[in-house]
Design a protein around this motif. Structure first.
Motif, PDB file in Angstrom:
ATOM      1  N   LEU A 244       2.880   6.018  -7.111  1.00 22.39           N
ATOM      2  CA  LEU A 244       3.884   4.980  -6.907  1.00 22.39           C
ATOM      3  C   LEU A 244       5.156   5.541  -6.280  1.00 22.39           C
ATOM      4  O   LEU A 244       5.828   4.858  -5.512  1.00 22.39           O
ATOM      5  N   GLN A 245       5.497   6.785  -6.579  1.00 23.62           N
ATOM      6  CA  GLN A 245       6.706   7.386  -6.017  1.00 23.62           C
ATOM      7  C   GLN A 245       6.579   7.615  -4.519  1.00 23.62           C
ATOM      8  O   GLN A 245       7.584   7.713  -3.823  1.00 23.62           O
ATOM      9  N   LEU A 246       5.360   7.698  -4.017  1.00 29.17           N
ATOM     10  CA  LEU A 246       5.160   7.893  -2.582  1.00 29.17           C
ATOM     11  C   LEU A 246       5.761   6.758  -1.769  1.00 29.17           C
ATOM     12  O   LEU A 246       6.267   6.972  -0.680  1.00 29.17           O
ATOM     13  N   TYR A 247       5.710   5.531  -2.305  1.00 31.82           N
ATOM     14  CA  TYR A 247       6.235   4.412  -1.523  1.00 31.82           C
ATOM     15  C   TYR A 247       7.730   4.554  -1.294  1.00 31.82           C
ATOM     16  O   TYR A 247       8.217   4.280  -0.207  1.00 31.82           O
ATOM     17  N   GLY A 248       8.441   4.985  -2.321  1.00 30.59           N
ATOM     18  CA  GLY A 248       9.874   5.177  -2.157  1.00 30.59           C
ATOM     19  C   GLY A 248      10.202   6.230  -1.117  1.00 30.59           C
ATOM     20  O   GLY A 248      11.219   6.154  -0.433  1.00 30.59           O
TER      21      GLY A 248
ATOM     22  N   LYS B  14      16.618  -1.568  -3.671  1.00 32.71           N
ATOM     23  CA  LYS B  14      16.235  -0.368  -4.419  1.00 32.71           C
ATOM     24  C   LYS B  14      16.259  -0.623  -5.923  1.00 32.71           C
ATOM     25  O   LYS B  14      15.374  -0.159  -6.644  1.00 32.71           O
ATOM     26  N   ILE B  15      17.255  -1.379  -6.384  1.00 29.60           N
ATOM     27  CA  ILE B  15      17.324  -1.703  -7.811  1.00 29.60           C
ATOM     28  C   ILE B  15      16.127  -2.550  -8.216  1.00 29.60           C
ATOM     29  O   ILE B  15      15.477  -2.290  -9.234  1.00 29.60           O
ATOM     30  N   ASN B  16      15.804  -3.556  -7.408  1.00 29.50           N
ATOM     31  CA  ASN B  16      14.640  -4.399  -7.699  1.00 29.50           C
ATOM     32  C   ASN B  16      13.343  -3.607  -7.638  1.00 29.50           C
ATOM     33  O   ASN B  16      12.436  -3.816  -8.452  1.00 29.50           O
ATOM     34  N   LEU B  17      13.247  -2.692  -6.675  1.00 26.86           N
ATOM     35  CA  LEU B  17      12.049  -1.858  -6.569  1.00 26.86           C
ATOM     36  C   LEU B  17      11.902  -0.968  -7.793  1.00 26.86           C
ATOM     37  O   LEU B  17      10.799  -0.787  -8.305  1.00 26.86           O
TER      38      LEU B  17
ATOM     39  N   PRO C 266      -6.187   1.821 -11.550  1.00 31.12           N
ATOM     40  CA  PRO C 266      -4.796   1.357 -11.714  1.00 31.12           C
ATOM     41  C   PRO C 266      -3.799   1.951 -10.723  1.00 31.12           C
ATOM     42  O   PRO C 266      -2.946   1.219 -10.214  1.00 31.12           O
ATOM     43  N   ALA C 267      -3.879   3.221 -10.432  1.00 34.98           N
ATOM     44  CA  ALA C 267      -2.882   3.833  -9.540  1.00 34.98           C
ATOM     45  C   ALA C 267      -2.944   3.259  -8.121  1.00 34.98           C
ATOM     46  O   ALA C 267      -1.919   2.794  -7.611  1.00 34.98           O
ATOM     47  N   PRO C 268      -4.102   3.251  -7.452  1.00 31.07           N
ATOM     48  CA  PRO C 268      -4.115   2.663  -6.110  1.00 31.07           C
ATOM     49  C   PRO C 268      -3.828   1.161  -6.104  1.00 31.07           C
ATOM     50  O   PRO C 268      -3.198   0.654  -5.173  1.00 31.07           O
ATOM     51  N   ALA C 269      -4.259   0.463  -7.150  1.00 32.84           N
ATOM     52  CA  ALA C 269      -4.000  -0.981  -7.197  1.00 32.84           C
ATOM     53  C   ALA C 269      -2.514  -1.266  -7.332  1.00 32.84           C
ATOM     54  O   ALA C 269      -1.971  -2.116  -6.620  1.00 32.84           O
ATOM     55  N   THR C 270      -1.843  -0.552  -8.219  1.00 35.28           N
ATOM     56  CA  THR C 270      -0.412  -0.787  -8.381  1.00 35.28           C
ATOM     57  C   THR C 270       0.365  -0.333  -7.151  1.00 35.28           C
ATOM     58  O   THR C 270       1.350  -0.974  -6.771  1.00 35.28           O
ATOM     59  N   LEU C 271      -0.068   0.747  -6.517  1.00 38.40           N
ATOM     60  CA  LEU C 271       0.586   1.170  -5.278  1.00 38.40           C
ATOM     61  C   LEU C 271       0.416   0.110  -4.201  1.00 38.40           C
ATOM     62  O   LEU C 271       1.363  -0.223  -3.491  1.00 38.40           O
TER      63      LEU C 271
ATOM     64  N   VAL D  16      -0.120  -3.169  -4.580  1.00 39.44           N
ATOM     65  CA  VAL D  16       0.671  -4.354  -4.908  1.00 39.44           C
ATOM     66  C   VAL D  16       2.151  -4.087  -4.691  1.00 39.44           C
ATOM     67  O   VAL D  16       2.869  -4.898  -4.109  1.00 39.44           O
ATOM     68  N   LEU D  17       2.622  -2.924  -5.143  1.00 37.04           N
ATOM     69  CA  LEU D  17       4.037  -2.586  -4.989  1.00 37.04           C
ATOM     70  C   LEU D  17       4.410  -2.434  -3.522  1.00 37.04           C
ATOM     71  O   LEU D  17       5.454  -2.927  -3.086  1.00 37.04           O
ATOM     72  N   SER D  18       3.578  -1.782  -2.737  1.00 37.80           N
ATOM     73  CA  SER D  18       3.913  -1.591  -1.323  1.00 37.80           C
ATOM     74  C   SER D  18       3.847  -2.911  -0.559  1.00 37.80           C
ATOM     75  O   SER D  18       4.666  -3.156   0.324  1.00 37.80           O
ATOM     76  N   TRP D  19       2.903  -3.790  -0.902  1.00 41.90           N
ATOM     77  CA  TRP D  19       2.841  -5.092  -0.248  1.00 41.90           C
ATOM     78  C   TRP D  19       4.092  -5.902  -0.570  1.00 41.90           C
ATOM     79  O   TRP D  19       4.709  -6.483   0.324  1.00 41.90           O
ATOM     80  N   ASP D  20       4.470  -5.926  -1.844  1.00 39.30           N
ATOM     81  CA  ASP D  20       5.642  -6.693  -2.251  1.00 39.30           C
ATOM     82  C   ASP D  20       6.923  -6.103  -1.657  1.00 39.30           C
ATOM     83  O   ASP D  20       7.774  -6.829  -1.158  1.00 39.30           O
ATOM     84  N   ALA D  21       7.044  -4.782  -1.685  1.00 41.33           N
ATOM     85  CA  ALA D  21       8.231  -4.141  -1.118  1.00 41.33           C
ATOM     86  C   ALA D  21       8.276  -4.322   0.395  1.00 41.33           C
ATOM     87  O   ALA D  21       9.341  -4.555   0.966  1.00 41.33           O
ATOM     88  N   GLY D  22       7.136  -4.223   1.055  1.00 42.81           N
ATOM     89  CA  GLY D  22       7.089  -4.441   2.497  1.00 42.81           C
ATOM     90  C   GLY D  22       7.487  -5.850   2.873  1.00 42.81           C
ATOM     91  O   GLY D  22       8.186  -6.071   3.865  1.00 42.81           O
ATOM     92  N   ARG D  23       7.079  -6.806   2.057  1.00 41.90           N
ATOM     93  CA  ARG D  23       7.440  -8.203   2.279  1.00 41.90           C
ATOM     94  C   ARG D  23       8.946  -8.396   2.132  1.00 41.90           C
ATOM     95  O   ARG D  23       9.567  -9.107   2.914  1.00 41.90           O
ATOM     96  N   GLN D  24       9.554  -7.721   1.160  1.00 42.57           N
ATOM     97  CA  GLN D  24      10.994  -7.832   0.956  1.00 42.57           C
ATOM     98  C   GLN D  24      11.781  -7.038   1.997  1.00 42.57           C
ATOM     99  O   GLN D  24      12.890  -7.415   2.365  1.00 42.57           O
TER     100      GLN D  24
END
Length: 146
Positions: A6-10, A55-58, A109-114, A116-124
């Protein structure tokens, strides 16, 4: 593993946006103080403020996924304890689907959460990236007129 992934996305997901903002800031160094850049500087400040909120929301989303991954990890640890106590039992063919489920729970869980998080963050981040690109074009055209 989930937290590290998950830290990779940041580190990687926001780099195009940050590079665009940095290029825009470097263009403002070229511009003279008497140029009409206050509107562009205000937009850059708003953009940087929006990024700080992002960043706070992420981070809030990130902590939610850490909790979810921790719960899955705790469940897997309890399963391993049960398996250790059951080590002397005979293994039947009924255990094959269960072992596949354990592998799935360990790896999914790790790839799935990454994802979902990257899709949502990319959208924002997409509208902010578009604003940063437009601001860079505007500052570049203003710098080109000097």
């Amino acid at each position: 593993m989930g937290t590290a992934v998950l830290q990779l996305y940041g580190d990687l997901g926001v780099q195009p946006f940050l590079r665009s903002v940095a290029r825009t800031k470097s263009l403002f160094v070229v511009l003279e103080r008497d140029q009409p850049v206050s509107e562009l500087l205000d937009e850059l400040d708003r953009l940087e403020s929006d990024y700080e909120i992002f960043k706070i929301n992420l981070f809030k989303e990130f902590t939610k996924y850490i909790v979810i991954n921790s719960i899955v990890a705790a469940a897997l640890a309890m399963i391993l304890v049960v398996i250790a106590f059951k080590a002397d039992d005979l293994i039947s063919e009924a255990w094959e689907p269960i072992s596949i489920a354990f592998v799935f729970l360990s790896l999914f869980p790790a790839p799935a959460t990454l994802g979902v998080l990257s899709w949502d963050a990319g959208r924002q981040l997409k509208p902010m990236k578009a604003r940063a690109d437009q601001l860079e074009v505007d500052a570049g055209s203003l710098a080109g007129r000097l």
